[in-house]
Design an enzyme around this catalytic site. Structure first.
Site, PDB file in Angstrom:
ATOM      1  N   TYR A  36      -1.428  -1.921  10.761  1.00 11.28           N
ATOM      2  CA  TYR A  36      -1.755  -1.792   9.750  1.00 11.28           C
ATOM      3  C   TYR A  36      -0.351  -1.359   8.054  1.00 11.28           C
ATOM      4  O   TYR A  36       0.519  -1.668   7.560  1.00 11.28           O
ATOM      5  CB  TYR A  36      -2.852  -1.432   9.003  1.00 11.28           C
ATOM      6  N   SER A  62       1.002  -1.476  -0.239  1.00 15.41           N
ATOM      7  CA  SER A  62       0.200  -0.136  -0.406  1.00 15.41           C
ATOM      8  C   SER A  62       1.027   1.588  -0.064  1.00 15.41           C
ATOM      9  O   SER A  62       2.124   1.032   0.278  1.00 15.41           O
ATOM     10  CB  SER A  62      -1.109   0.474   0.988  1.00 15.41           C
TER      11      SER A  62
HETATM   12  N1  LIG Z   1      -9.152  -1.927   0.045  1.00 13.85           N
HETATM   13  C1  LIG Z   1      -7.703  -1.130  -0.227  1.00 13.85           C
HETATM   14  O1  LIG Z   1      -8.759   0.083  -0.673  1.00 13.85           O
HETATM   15  C2  LIG Z   1      -6.898  -1.631   0.322  1.00 13.85           C
HETATM   16  C3  LIG Z   1      -5.695  -0.398  -0.002  1.00 13.85           C
HETATM   17  C4  LIG Z   1      -4.376  -0.164  -0.208  1.00 13.85           C
HETATM   18  C5  LIG Z   1      -3.621  -1.949  -0.010  1.00 13.85           C
HETATM   19  N2  LIG Z   1      -4.968  -2.624   0.214  1.00 13.85           N
HETATM   20  C6  LIG Z   1      -4.369  -4.585  -0.166  1.00 13.85           C
HETATM   21  O2  LIG Z   1      -4.523  -4.905  -0.753  1.00 13.85           O
HETATM   22  C7  LIG Z   1      -4.669  -6.359   0.131  1.00 13.85           C
HETATM   23  C8  LIG Z   1      -6.748  -7.429  -0.264  1.00 13.85           C
HETATM   24  O3  LIG Z   1      -7.279  -6.117   1.125  1.00 13.85           O
HETATM   25  P1  LIG Z   1      -9.177  -6.079   0.698  1.00 13.85           P
HETATM   26  O4  LIG Z   1      -9.129  -4.630   0.793  1.00 13.85           O
HETATM   27  O5  LIG Z   1      -9.306  -6.743  -0.578  1.00 13.85           O
HETATM   28  O6  LIG Z   1      -9.324  -6.870   1.930  1.00 13.85           O
HETATM   29  P2  LIG Z   1     -10.236  -8.168   2.761  1.00 13.85           P
HETATM   30  O7  LIG Z   1     -11.918  -7.449   1.439  1.00 13.85           O
HETATM   31  O8  LIG Z   1     -10.781  -7.822   3.381  1.00 13.85           O
HETATM   32  O9  LIG Z   1      -9.892  -9.028   1.595  1.00 13.85           O
HETATM   33  C9  LIG Z   1      -8.596  -9.784   2.579  1.00 13.85           C
HETATM   34  C10 LIG Z   1      -8.786 -11.667   2.569  1.00 13.85           C
HETATM   35  O10 LIG Z   1      -7.407 -12.160   3.213  1.00 13.85           O
HETATM   36  C11 LIG Z   1      -8.076 -13.136   3.417  1.00 13.85           C
HETATM   37  N3  LIG Z   1      -7.413 -13.621   5.094  1.00 13.85           N
HETATM   38  C12 LIG Z   1      -7.408 -12.696   6.095  1.00 13.85           C
HETATM   39  N4  LIG Z   1      -6.477 -13.716   6.932  1.00 13.85           N
HETATM   40  C13 LIG Z   1      -6.425 -14.766   6.367  1.00 13.85           C
HETATM   41  C14 LIG Z   1      -5.737 -15.790   6.548  1.00 13.85           C
HETATM   42  N5  LIG Z   1      -5.472 -15.757   7.851  1.00 13.85           N
HETATM   43  N6  LIG Z   1      -5.616 -16.598   5.862  1.00 13.85           N
HETATM   44  C15 LIG Z   1      -5.845 -16.647   4.195  1.00 13.85           C
HETATM   45  N7  LIG Z   1      -6.942 -15.442   4.096  1.00 13.85           N
HETATM   46  C16 LIG Z   1      -6.693 -14.238   4.901  1.00 13.85           C
HETATM   47  C17 LIG Z   1      -9.518 -12.992   3.742  1.00 13.85           C
HETATM   48  O11 LIG Z   1     -10.168 -13.701   3.744  1.00 13.85           O
HETATM   49  P3  LIG Z   1     -11.865 -14.074   4.727  1.00 13.85           P
HETATM   50  O12 LIG Z   1     -12.592 -13.557   3.527  1.00 13.85           O
HETATM   51  O13 LIG Z   1     -11.957 -15.017   5.202  1.00 13.85           O
HETATM   52  O14 LIG Z   1     -11.851 -13.117   6.321  1.00 13.85           O
HETATM   53  C18 LIG Z   1      -9.914 -12.221   2.193  1.00 13.85           C
HETATM   54  O15 LIG Z   1      -9.944 -12.620   1.464  1.00 13.85           O
HETATM   55  C19 LIG Z   1      -4.907  -5.780   1.240  1.00 13.85           C
HETATM   56  O16 LIG Z   1      -2.805  -6.959   0.760  1.00 13.85           O
HETATM   57  C20 LIG Z   1      -4.580  -5.036   1.814  1.00 13.85           C
HETATM   58  O17 LIG Z   1      -3.486  -3.875   2.870  1.00 13.85           O
HETATM   59  C21 LIG Z   1      -6.244  -2.656   0.263  1.00 13.85           C
END
Ligand SMILES: NC(=O)c1ccc[n+]([C@@H]2O[C@H](COP(=O)([O-])OP(=O)(O)OC[C@H]3O[C@@H](n4cnc5c(N)ncnc54)[C@H](OP(=O)(O)O)[C@@H]3O)[C@@H](O)[C@H]2O)c1
Length: 284
Positions: A173, A149
């Site tokens: 985070y 990020s």
């Molecule tokens: N959203 C944003 O605006 C944003 C911005 C910058 C960077 N990011 C990065 O993008 C990535 C994805 O984020 P997102 O927004 O898509 O989040 P999200 O919708 O909350 O998805 C997170 C995923 O990780 C899985 N997960 C969490 N803990 C786990 C574990 N112990 N073992 C296996 N799977 C696990 C979750 O599974 P469950 O569904 O089972 O919980 C879910 O599939 C992250 O690395 C985040 O830092 C996001």
């Protein structure tokens, strides 16, 4: 945590194989879809919840018409689960996308006693690369993409698990995403001789469980956020680049990766968790 798909065994027909972690989440599912749209790619969705994983798999197959999409299960906050999964893996691996992440509002620990964001967002990435290094080397040219990020910083090498500092999920985070960018440089150097590139990126800001826990509502779509990680994973333009950080499909200077001493120290601390976990396992 064996999955039905892995028990069935796989025969690879020469296609390129991509593994996407956190593929039931907002950005992970869009990344899986984005890669599955490319001809010749087999996509493996690595999730921890079988029901969510099955739904995501159906969605990706229906949206892309690609039947070579399957599910694997593992808990990425736990090294034994990752090792067991890697042990079950058959065939090549050309692309590993580390994307799974969490940001619980209250400090939590894994059953092994590791702070959960550090375990999932940092050690999870570290352990996945370690566990799949041999598969990636054998499949070279291969790529690792670490979803990080731009919202990153304030990493404290003396308190990575917020044992001394007061825990806030935002700070933990930001630290974890800085660590992802630093470890990208550490692994890029180590894997370059074997034809395995390692790059990091900011995806985009989307509404998700993770962003809700951080208190913001991203305005981009998951497909928009998947664009840079998918491009790093499949584009011929990214064939030779390694150890870099990207936003909006462009390289951005990353000061975190330039601090060689800190990068090395973080890498060694992550390694020390392997020794600690092994010791705990042997004495159990
Ligand atoms: N959203 C944003 O605006 C944003 C911005 C910058 C960077 N990011 C990065 O993008 C990535 C994805 O984020 P997102 O927004 O898509 O989040 P999200 O919708 O909350 O998805 C997170 C995923 O990780 C899985 N997960 C969490 N803990 C786990 C574990 N112990 N073992 C296996 N799977 C696990 C979750 O599974 P469950 O569904 O089972 O919980 C879910 O599939 C992250 O690395 C985040 O830092 C996001």
């Amino acid at each position: 945590m064996a999955s039905p798909d892995s028990r069935r065994g796989r025969i690879n027909d020469g296609s390129r194989v991509a593994l996407v972690t956190g593929a039931s989440g907002a950005i992970g599912k869009a990344i899986a879809r984005g890669i599955a749209e490319h001809p010749g790619y087999e996509v493996v969705l690595l999730c921890r919840d079988e029901t969510k994983a099955r739904h995501a798999c159906q969605e990706v197959m229906q949206a892309t018409g690609n039947d070579n999409v399957r599910v694997e299960l593992a808990d990425l906050a736990r090294q034994p689960s990752i090792q067991a999964f890697a042990g079950r893996w058959q065939g090549p691996l050309h692309v590993l996308i580390n994307n799974a992440g969490v940001t619980p509002r209250r400090r939590q620990e894994t059953p092994e006693g590791i702070e959960l964001q550090f375990a999932t967002n940092v050690l999870g990435y570290f352990w996945m690369i370690q566990a799949f290094t041999e598969h990636l080397r054998r499949s070279a040219p291969a790529r690792v993409v670490n979803v990080a990020s731009y919202w990153a910083g304030d990493l404290d090498l003396t308190d990575l698990e917020f044992k001394r500092r007061r825990y806030t999920n935002g700070e933990a985070y930001r630290q974890s995403k800085q660590a992802d960018r630093m470890l990208t440089v550490a692994f890029a150097e180590r894997l370059k001789p074997y034809g395995v590139s390692v790059n990091a990126c900011h995806p985009g800001d989307v509404h998700s469980t993770l962003s809700t826990n951080l208190g913001f509502r991203g305005s981009q779509t998951p497909d928009e956020a998947a664009r840079t990680p998918v491009w790093l994973a499949v584009s011929p333009a990214c064939h030779t680049v390694t150890g870099k950080y990207f936003e909006r499909m462009g390289e951005v200077r990353c000061p975190f990766g330039e601090n060689r001493r800190a990068v090395q120290e973080l890498y060694e601390i992550c390694l020390s968790f392997n020794r600690l976990l092994k010791k705990a396992h042997l004495s159990a």
